[in-house]
Design a protein around this motif. Structure first.
Motif, PDB file in Angstrom:
ATOM      1  N   ALA A 251       0.853  -1.195   0.000  1.00 12.90           N
ATOM      2  CA  ALA A 251       0.000   0.000   0.000  1.00 12.90           C
ATOM      3  C   ALA A 251       0.887   1.242   0.000  1.00 12.90           C
ATOM      4  CB  ALA A 251      -0.949  -0.022   1.181  1.00 12.90           C
ATOM      5  N   CYS A 252       1.456   1.598   1.147  1.00  7.96           N
ATOM      6  CA  CYS A 252       2.274   2.819   1.206  1.00  7.96           C
ATOM      7  C   CYS A 252       3.645   2.611   0.587  1.00  7.96           C
ATOM      8  CB  CYS A 252       2.415   3.282   2.647  1.00  7.96           C
ATOM      9  SG  CYS A 252       3.449   2.195   3.660  1.00  7.96           S
ATOM     10  N   ASN A 253       4.171   1.400   0.674  1.00  7.67           N
ATOM     11  CA  ASN A 253       5.520   1.069   0.186  1.00  7.67           C
ATOM     12  C   ASN A 253       6.600   1.890   0.879  1.00  7.67           C
ATOM     13  OD1 ASN A 253       7.095  -0.629  -1.373  1.00  7.67           O
ATOM     14  ND2 ASN A 253       7.153   0.745  -3.130  1.00  7.67           N
TER      15      ASN A 253
ATOM     16  N   CYS B  45       1.977  -4.917   4.258  1.00  6.83           N
ATOM     17  CA  CYS B  45       2.892  -5.893   3.651  1.00  6.83           C
ATOM     18  C   CYS B  45       3.514  -6.844   4.681  1.00  6.83           C
ATOM     19  CB  CYS B  45       4.011  -5.132   2.950  1.00  6.83           C
ATOM     20  SG  CYS B  45       4.942  -4.109   4.116  1.00  6.83           S
TER      21      CYS B  45
ATOM     22  N   CYS C 258       2.249   1.530   6.919  1.00  3.00           N
ATOM     23  CA  CYS C 258       0.881   0.993   7.038  1.00  3.00           C
ATOM     24  C   CYS C 258       0.819  -0.473   7.459  1.00  3.00           C
ATOM     25  CB  CYS C 258       0.130   1.172   5.726  1.00  3.00           C
ATOM     26  SG  CYS C 258       0.630   0.006   4.420  1.00  3.00           S
ATOM     27  N   SER C 259       1.893  -1.213   7.302  1.00  4.10           N
ATOM     28  CA  SER C 259       1.979  -2.639   7.683  1.00  4.10           C
ATOM     29  C   SER C 259       1.126  -3.570   6.832  1.00  4.10           C
ATOM     30  CB  SER C 259       1.656  -2.852   9.171  1.00  4.10           C
ATOM     31  OG  SER C 259       2.584  -2.174   9.980  1.00  4.10           O
TER      32      SER C 259
ATOM     33  N   CYS D 229       8.017  -4.412   2.644  1.00  5.49           N
ATOM     34  CA  CYS D 229       8.392  -3.329   1.717  1.00  5.49           C
ATOM     35  C   CYS D 229       9.648  -2.610   2.184  1.00  5.49           C
ATOM     36  CB  CYS D 229       7.246  -2.339   1.538  1.00  5.49           C
ATOM     37  SG  CYS D 229       6.980  -1.234   2.948  1.00  5.49           S
TER      38      CYS D 229
HETATM   39  S1  FES Z   1       3.224  -1.329   2.199  1.00  5.49           S
HETATM   40 FE1  FES Z   1       2.850  -0.028   3.882  1.00  5.49          FE
HETATM   41  S2  FES Z   1       4.325  -0.690   5.339  1.00  5.49           S
HETATM   42 FE2  FES Z   1       4.781  -1.858   3.581  1.00  5.49          FE
END
Ligand code: FES
Ligand code: FES
Length: 159
Positions: A43-45, A52, A49-50, A64
């Motif tokens: 999501a955020c990469n 992943c 956001c966790s 990520c």
């Molecule tokens: S995609 Fe959001 S923390 Fe890894």
């Protein structure tokens, strides 16, 4: 400019996999790309956001934020590796039973963190669950259901 490709062996869900990838490839990219394990979401990469979340030697990490080349000898477990065939883990069943899923984008990551908590702390308190999921962003607001599901999977209600 030619890109240098590296050959990397990584243990994912108990199986050694050999990948050719660019040095900057993250674990999350490798899982979703070359390994086609798309249960892990990006999501955020950027570690915020966790979504992943996978396990690295049994500990939840943001995939990520880790280069594939830095995984080394450590074993990776993804959401695909959590169930035993068609037999869901109690936490997976509880997420369904307690309606802890809406759009589902955050769900695999949340399940991995809750499963890790239950593995190490079989009867967590509500506060311990809140701490375990503290880094997870759920835009659908499933948090109360996630806590209920985790308490249920632990087999009891705690304060
Ligand atoms: S995609 Fe959001 S923390 Fe890894
Ligand atoms: S269920 Fe939609 S973001 Fe969490």
């Amino acid at each position: 400019m030619a890109v240098t490709m590296a050959e990397i062996v990584v243990s994912v869900n108990g199986v050694d996999r050999t990948l050719r990838c660019e040095p900057q490839t993250t674990l999350a990219e490798a899982l979703r790309g070359a390994l086609e394990l798309t249960g892990t979401k990006i999501a955020c990469n950027r570690g915020a956001c966790s979504a992943c979340t996978v396990w690295l030697d049994g500990e939840p990490v943001c995939a990520c934020m880790l280069l594939l080349a830095d995984v080394g000898e450590r074993s990776v477990t993804t959401i695909e590796g959590l169930a035993d065939g068609n037999n869901l883990q109690p936490i997976q069943r509880a997420f369904i039973d307690y309606d802890a899923i809406q759009c589902g984008f955050c769900t695999p990551g949340l399940v991995m963190s809750c499963a890790a908590l239950l593995k190490d702390t079989p009867h967590p308190t509500t506060e311990q669950i809140r701490t375990a999921i503290g880094g997870h962003l759920c835009r659908c607001g499933t948090y109360p259901h996630v806590i209920e599901a985790t308490l249920a999977a632990a087999g009891g209600v705690a304060e």
